[in-house]
Design an enzyme around this catalytic site. Structure first.
Site, PDB file in Angstrom:
ATOM      1  N   HIS A 127       0.978  -1.031  -0.468  1.00 27.13           N
ATOM      2  CA  HIS A 127      -0.009   0.113   0.214  1.00 27.13           C
ATOM      3  C   HIS A 127       0.863   1.757   0.195  1.00 27.13           C
ATOM      4  CE1 HIS A 127       0.312   0.696   3.856  1.00 27.13           C
ATOM      5  NE2 HIS A 127       0.329  -0.080   4.683  1.00 27.13           N
ATOM      6  N   CYS A 149       3.114  -4.609   6.501  1.00 26.94           N
ATOM      7  CA  CYS A 149       2.741  -4.256   5.383  1.00 26.94           C
ATOM      8  C   CYS A 149       3.603  -4.271   4.954  1.00 26.94           C
ATOM      9  CB  CYS A 149       1.704  -3.760   5.266  1.00 26.94           C
ATOM     10  SG  CYS A 149      -0.521  -4.134   5.872  1.00 26.94           S
TER      11      CYS A 149
END
Length: 426
Positions: A254, A271
């Site tokens: 992301h 992440c």
């Protein structure tokens, strides 16, 4: 005896030492640096153009070489281009402070900054500069990408120790380097094991979907700002993770909040985060359902002959398994399975053997073909091959088609299957 060091030389030396504090694979940058005087800041400087990363590295290198006017001009231009680039603001503040007094270290002008925030920026500077003094080898191929299926036009390998994501294009089955990006990983590093441990998982995964920013806003409200331009979930936990009892979810590629250009190397909750500009560029090559994302502690680069040999070895092992199964030679077929084997339903090796012996006892022939094959690998203590393919099984008793996955690990000097079942993605 203490040597006199001019302020600018002192700053340059300290800056370089701070950026290269890790012993392994560091470049040797040797003083003395040119002695500088205040007038060098007043001279017109030359702006080094390029990407924001190229500009910050060029500015730091200009300081190392004593070209303060060039450093100042480049940092000023970079902050016009990326006004939220915190590392550039740090170098800018130091350059201004150096007019009045020498600095003991990078960030010396930020006397009131929180220590952890300052350390984060120093680590980011180190990672970005290391990439440019030791770029990926142009004549090598990644051992992590052994076989790409025709449907996999691109692949991503994340080198967590270097804070880089490498993008490769599938050119007639050969992973061909395209570009690479600075990335952020989990606050506590890698090898994710459980929900909330703030670690990034290591292994072979696949992009499963795309969550646009409007979708994220609708689901997460104000918290969606963390993901910047959007998110691309990957398939953690994969089938082997689940077998090993690893928990957690929501591991994505992301972007970053719009009020910052980039985050520190260790800053996410697990992440892999990229700048919004880089995430947007990378996203153009991601195909949900097929693009592999291989997370490793370090990329293993092979020369072409070594890569060809390892690729051939993996394909030959897979083909030997297929022919053993097709020949209805149960003993030879079962020799490919490891002691810790389980299937998608949790059957152990003993249960698997019992089932296959019973099935093959009443079967006279079988025909098995494999298509759209891919094989990816990890290294380290539990090195793994992950083979995925379309399986077409036909016999005198049954016909069956499925997208299958095999996880192979070394056992007693041979690659053995440790998990077999339907592929959830890829």
């Amino acid at each position: 005896m203490k040597k006199r060091v001019m302020p600018w030389a002192k700053f340059s030396l300290c800056l370089v030492l701070l950026l290269f504090f890790t012993p392994a694979a560091q470049p040797r940058l040797t003083p003395p640096w040119p002695q500088q005087h205040i007038p060098v800041f007043e001279q017109p400087g030359r702006v080094m153009s390029g990407s924001p990363e190229q500009m910050i590295v060029a500015a730091i290198d200009a300081v190392r070489q004593g070209r303060m006017a060039d450093a100042r001009a480049t940092i000023d231009a970079l902050l016009v281009k990326e006004p939220n680039y915190n590392l550039a603001h740090l170098v800018s503040a130091d350059l201004y402070a150096m007019r009045a007094a020498p600095l003991a270290s990078l960030g010396g002008a930020a006397v009131d900054a929180p220590r952890d925030r300052l350390d984060d920026l120093k680590r980011e500077a180190q990672m970005r500069l290391l990439r440019h003094v030791a770029p990926p080898p142009s004549d090598r191929l990644p051992a992590q990408l052994l076989v790409l299926s025709p449907a996999q036009t691109h692949a991503v390998v994340v080198d967590t120790s270097a804070a880089r994501a490498y993008l490769f294009k599938n050119v007639d089955g050969v992973p061909t380097y395209v570009t690479d990006y600075y990335v952020t990983i989990g606050k506590l590093g890698t090898d994710k094991n459980k929900e909330g441990d703030q670690r990034t998982p290591l292994g072979v995964y696949f992009v499963t979907s795309h969550m646009s920013r409007p979708q994220l806003d609708k689901i997460y409200g104000d918290a969606a700002s963390l993901y910047g331009v959007g998110a691309w979930p990957i398939s953690y936990p994969n089938e082997l993770d689940r077998r090993e009892g690893r928990t957690g979810h929501g591991i994505w590629l992301h972007g970053v909040p719009y009020d910052t250009y980039s985050r520190a190397p260790l800053a996410s909750n697990g992440c892999v985060a990229l700048t919004n500009e880089d995430m947007t560029a990378l996203a153009r090559q991601l195909s949900p359902g097929s693009t592999p994302v291989v997370n490793v502690t370090r990329v293993e680069w092979l020369d072409r002959a070594s890569w060809d040999a390892r690729r051939a070895s993996a394909l030959a092992r897979l083909e030997s398994w297929r022919t053993a199964w097709e020949s209805v030679d149960t003993e030879r077929y079962l020799s490919f399975y490891g002691d810790r084997f389980t299937d998608q339903d949790g059957k152990t090796l003993a249960s698997w053997q019992k089932q296959k012996l019973a099935v093959n006892a009443g079967r006279s022939w079988s025909k098995i073909s494999l298509g759209q094959v891919s094989i990816f690998s990890t290294s380290g203590e539990n090195a793994t091959w992950v083979a995925t393919f379309d399986q077409d099984y036909r016999s005198d008793k049954v016909n069956n088609q499925m997208r299958k996955r095999l996880y192979w690990q070394e056992e007693d000097g041979a690659w053995k299957i440790q998990w077999e079942g339907r592929a959830r993605a890829g």
